[in-house]
Scaffold this active site. Sequence first.
Site, PDB file in Angstrom:
ATOM      1  N   ASP A   1      13.158   3.272  27.782  1.00 44.91           N
ATOM      2  CA  ASP A   1      14.077   3.791  28.796  1.00 44.91           C
ATOM      3  C   ASP A   1      15.045   2.688  29.228  1.00 44.91           C
ATOM      4  O   ASP A   1      16.276   2.870  29.263  1.00 44.91           O
ATOM      5  CB  ASP A   1      13.240   4.283  29.988  1.00 44.91           C
ATOM      6  CG  ASP A   1      13.998   5.219  30.908  1.00 44.91           C
ATOM      7  OD1 ASP A   1      15.165   5.522  30.630  1.00 44.91           O
ATOM      8  OD2 ASP A   1      13.416   5.648  31.923  1.00 44.91           O
TER       9      ASP A   1
ATOM     10  N   TYR B   1       4.751   6.592  31.837  1.00 45.21           N
ATOM     11  CA  TYR B   1       5.238   7.868  32.363  1.00 45.21           C
ATOM     12  C   TYR B   1       4.187   8.970  32.227  1.00 45.21           C
ATOM     13  O   TYR B   1       4.508  10.143  32.168  1.00 45.21           O
ATOM     14  CB  TYR B   1       6.526   8.286  31.647  1.00 45.21           C
ATOM     15  CG  TYR B   1       7.704   7.357  31.902  1.00 45.21           C
ATOM     16  CD1 TYR B   1       7.553   6.157  32.581  1.00 45.21           C
ATOM     17  CD2 TYR B   1       8.980   7.690  31.466  1.00 45.21           C
ATOM     18  CE1 TYR B   1       8.613   5.304  32.810  1.00 45.21           C
ATOM     19  CE2 TYR B   1      10.062   6.839  31.695  1.00 45.21           C
ATOM     20  CZ  TYR B   1       9.863   5.651  32.365  1.00 45.21           C
ATOM     21  OH  TYR B   1      10.916   4.807  32.600  1.00 45.21           O
TER      22      TYR B   1
ATOM     23  N   ASP C   1      19.190   2.198  28.138  1.00 47.31           N
ATOM     24  CA  ASP C   1      20.273   2.180  29.126  1.00 47.31           C
ATOM     25  C   ASP C   1      21.172   0.963  28.887  1.00 47.31           C
ATOM     26  O   ASP C   1      22.392   1.040  29.028  1.00 47.31           O
ATOM     27  CB  ASP C   1      19.712   2.134  30.553  1.00 47.31           C
ATOM     28  CG  ASP C   1      19.366   3.531  31.071  1.00 47.31           C
ATOM     29  OD1 ASP C   1      19.167   4.445  30.237  1.00 47.31           O
ATOM     30  OD2 ASP C   1      19.295   3.721  32.294  1.00 47.31           O
TER      31      ASP C   1
ATOM     32  N   LYS D   1       5.225  -6.233  25.281  1.00 46.21           N
ATOM     33  CA  LYS D   1       4.796  -7.345  26.133  1.00 46.21           C
ATOM     34  C   LYS D   1       3.301  -7.521  25.937  1.00 46.21           C
ATOM     35  O   LYS D   1       2.515  -7.538  26.890  1.00 46.21           O
ATOM     36  CB  LYS D   1       5.109  -7.042  27.609  1.00 46.21           C
ATOM     37  CG  LYS D   1       6.532  -7.308  28.013  1.00 46.21           C
ATOM     38  CD  LYS D   1       6.920  -8.785  27.989  1.00 46.21           C
ATOM     39  CE  LYS D   1       6.356  -9.541  29.162  1.00 46.21           C
ATOM     40  NZ  LYS D   1       6.756 -10.981  29.111  1.00 46.21           N
TER      41      LYS D   1
ATOM     42  N   ASP E   1      11.268  -9.174  27.069  1.00 45.50           N
ATOM     43  CA  ASP E   1      12.186 -10.000  27.865  1.00 45.50           C
ATOM     44  C   ASP E   1      13.089 -10.827  26.947  1.00 45.50           C
ATOM     45  O   ASP E   1      14.307 -10.914  27.160  1.00 45.50           O
ATOM     46  CB  ASP E   1      11.420 -10.880  28.868  1.00 45.50           C
ATOM     47  CG  ASP E   1      10.157 -11.506  28.273  1.00 45.50           C
ATOM     48  OD1 ASP E   1       9.841 -11.250  27.094  1.00 45.50           O
ATOM     49  OD2 ASP E   1       9.488 -12.272  28.987  1.00 45.50           O
TER      50      ASP E   1
END
Length: 359
Positions: free
Chosen positions: A249, A147, A253, A192, A225
């Site tokens: 983020d 971001y 959620d 990751k 993942d």
Amino acid sequence: MAPSAWIREQETEPSILDVTTRIALIPGDGVGPEVMAEAEPLIDWARSRGHRLETVRLSYGADHYLSTGETLPEEAYADLRDGFDAVIFGAVGDPRIPDGRHAEEILLRLRRGLELTVNFRPCQPLPGLSRQGLHLEVFRENTEGAYCLQGSTEPGRAVDLAVHTEVAVLRLLEVAFARAQARGCALTLAHKANVLKHGHGLWVRVFQSLQAAHPDVPARGMHADALLCALVQDPAPFGVIAADNYLGDLISDLTAAFAGGMGTAPSLSWAPHRPFRCAVLAEPVHGSAPDIAGKGLANPVGMILSTALLFRHLGWESEAETVERAVAAAMRDGARTRDLGGSLSTAGMGAAIRDRLSG
Ligand code: GGG
């Protein structure tokens, strides 16, 4: 120290209630103003309990941008940074501004400019909702990563950079380790690093250095993942999860969905190193939800619980607990907005919570 000197110091030291806390209210777009309207009475209530508080409402958002071309003017930003202690933010995002320029220049500017590195997103299902007893907390780095708004679009090719700095990663992870230690729970780093060798490699290295300093915290890194898969199967073993901006983020959620959905999810962002007077921002996790704006359908609980988090951050523990207890009591008594299967409006839910403020 001699007792008389000690007494003089006590007399001249201002009590915490003598200090005026200045809070900027930025309702923003869509449902932002509706949920903000349910947070404002709580600020008046905190004032009635002796806290010296001043609030200033700032109307930056889509309407202001469309009518003036201004997003967050430099002078307004500087005044906010140096003249306020905290921000309560609603939401930004408007379909009339498809590139989201105003949202970027208001909300991301505040998060990055004020160096609000830590974004805290707790998930504790309220009474009457499923997954009772779950207590998950996501600590999301809030100012950089994917971001950072650096990239380019060319014909047939688009680039988004993700910039991670050791300073920000360390700040975020120190807070996450301290929290896991205080709660006596597990800490998981989502990454990751098998693919994102540079950026997430840095996260893993910093994480490992802090692991050595916190041998009592059960801490481990997980590929994001695999973590998402494990969370969906059973979130109970997880206590604190730390992640970069993008993964945090997404993960938060998902955790919001464990606890009633986006409408009930609170968040608080802060700058642990306090570079400026204004070092904390409370906002619900949800966005502006333009499809339901102006209809009284938004759930104000995320905004109200964010306000409680701000009260706690300001040292007003009793007010924070009282608000959280009032939300729990309203839920226990069956108060629900439509997103949770009830029929209360945004204002009706806010009133149901205020009716239960006591203590
Ligand atoms: N309170 C969080 C917030 O406003 N985030 C900005 C955002 O996600 N905007 C996109 C949208 O509202 O749909």
